[in-house]
Design an enzyme around this catalytic site. Structure first.
Site, PDB file in Angstrom:
ATOM      1  N   GLU A 176      17.647  53.903  80.611  1.00  0.00           N
ATOM      2  CA  GLU A 176      16.420  53.737  81.383  1.00  0.00           C
ATOM      3  C   GLU A 176      15.167  53.638  80.512  1.00  0.00           C
ATOM      4  OE1 GLU A 176      16.385  56.986  84.110  1.00  0.00           O
ATOM      5  OE2 GLU A 176      18.173  56.296  85.151  1.00  0.00           O
TER       6      GLU A 176
ATOM      7  N   HIS B  45      14.550  53.067  74.249  1.00  0.00           N
ATOM      8  CA  HIS B  45      15.340  53.534  73.104  1.00  0.00           C
ATOM      9  C   HIS B  45      16.489  52.566  72.804  1.00  0.00           C
ATOM     10  CE1 HIS B  45      16.822  56.398  70.196  1.00  0.00           C
ATOM     11  NE2 HIS B  45      17.999  56.427  70.791  1.00  0.00           N
TER      12      HIS B  45
ATOM     13  N   ASN C 220      29.948  43.637  61.454  1.00  0.00           N
ATOM     14  CA  ASN C 220      29.184  44.405  62.431  1.00  0.00           C
ATOM     15  C   ASN C 220      29.918  44.449  63.762  1.00  0.00           C
ATOM     16  OD1 ASN C 220      27.350  45.570  64.165  1.00  0.00           O
ATOM     17  ND2 ASN C 220      25.663  44.212  63.653  1.00  0.00           N
TER      18      ASN C 220
END
Length: 183
Positions: free
Chosen positions: A88, A91, A115
């Site tokens: 939410e 970040h 990766n």
């Protein structure tokens, strides 16, 4: 849901000298990490590579662990494994962008890194991508590392002939106490 479009998979590279790889995995989402790790190990085993595994708390620590390892050990390549699921807050963008950017910068410095850090909207997408019998992104990351190692070995030489190279014992070097002198 993830697309099932077919894509090209390059043939597995072969090596005439042993290959040693470090797998750096974040078990933040342990079931997803387990699938990624299973796929990566299977690909490395199939190529005859040896590997070590280290765990880091999250995706942001993975590039740092690879950088430390490169300075202090002797691995030929690295596999970065983890998962970032959108939440939410912003970040998600920070973790996705910074971990990816750091791995890319290490790669541009010459490290051979596959990766396999998943960046997904939800756990369902991660499950499909991490499944060794599904999209097998862990195996794909290991394959990428192996291809980079093969390329690096193809173009490596004992000496690259760049810069100044001493010619031998009879070469006078500035600041060489006790070196040869002429009268």
């Amino acid at each position: 849901m993830a697309s099932a479009e077919a894509h090209t998979v390059l043939p597995r590279p072969t090596f005439d000298k042993p290959v040693k790889v470090l797998i750096v995995v974040s078990p933040y989402y342990s079931d997803i990490a387990k699938g990624l790790l299973t796929g990566a190990k299977a690909e490395l085993d199939a190529a005859g590579a040896t590997y070590d595994v280290v765990e880091m708390p999250g995706a942001l620590e993975i590039p740092t662990a690879i950088g430390i390892s490169d300075r202090r050990s002797n691995f030929d390549g690295y596999v970065a494994l983890g998962c970032v699921i959108r939440g939410e807050t912003t970040h998600y963008e920070t973790v996705c962008n910074d971990s990816s950017r750091a791995l890319q910068l290490l790669g541009l410095q010459g490290l051979c890194i596959g990766n396999g850090i998943l960046t997904v909207e939800n756990k369902g997408q991660a499950d499909v991508r991490a499944d060794p019998a599904g999209q097998n992104k862990g195996g794909g990351a290991a394959a990428a590392a192996l291809h980079l190692i093969a390329l690096a070995r193809k173009w490596s030489r004992e000496t690259k002939g760049i810069g100044f190279m001493p010619r031998g014992e009879d070469t006078l070097m500035a600041g060489n106490p006790g070196g040869n002198t002429t009268t």
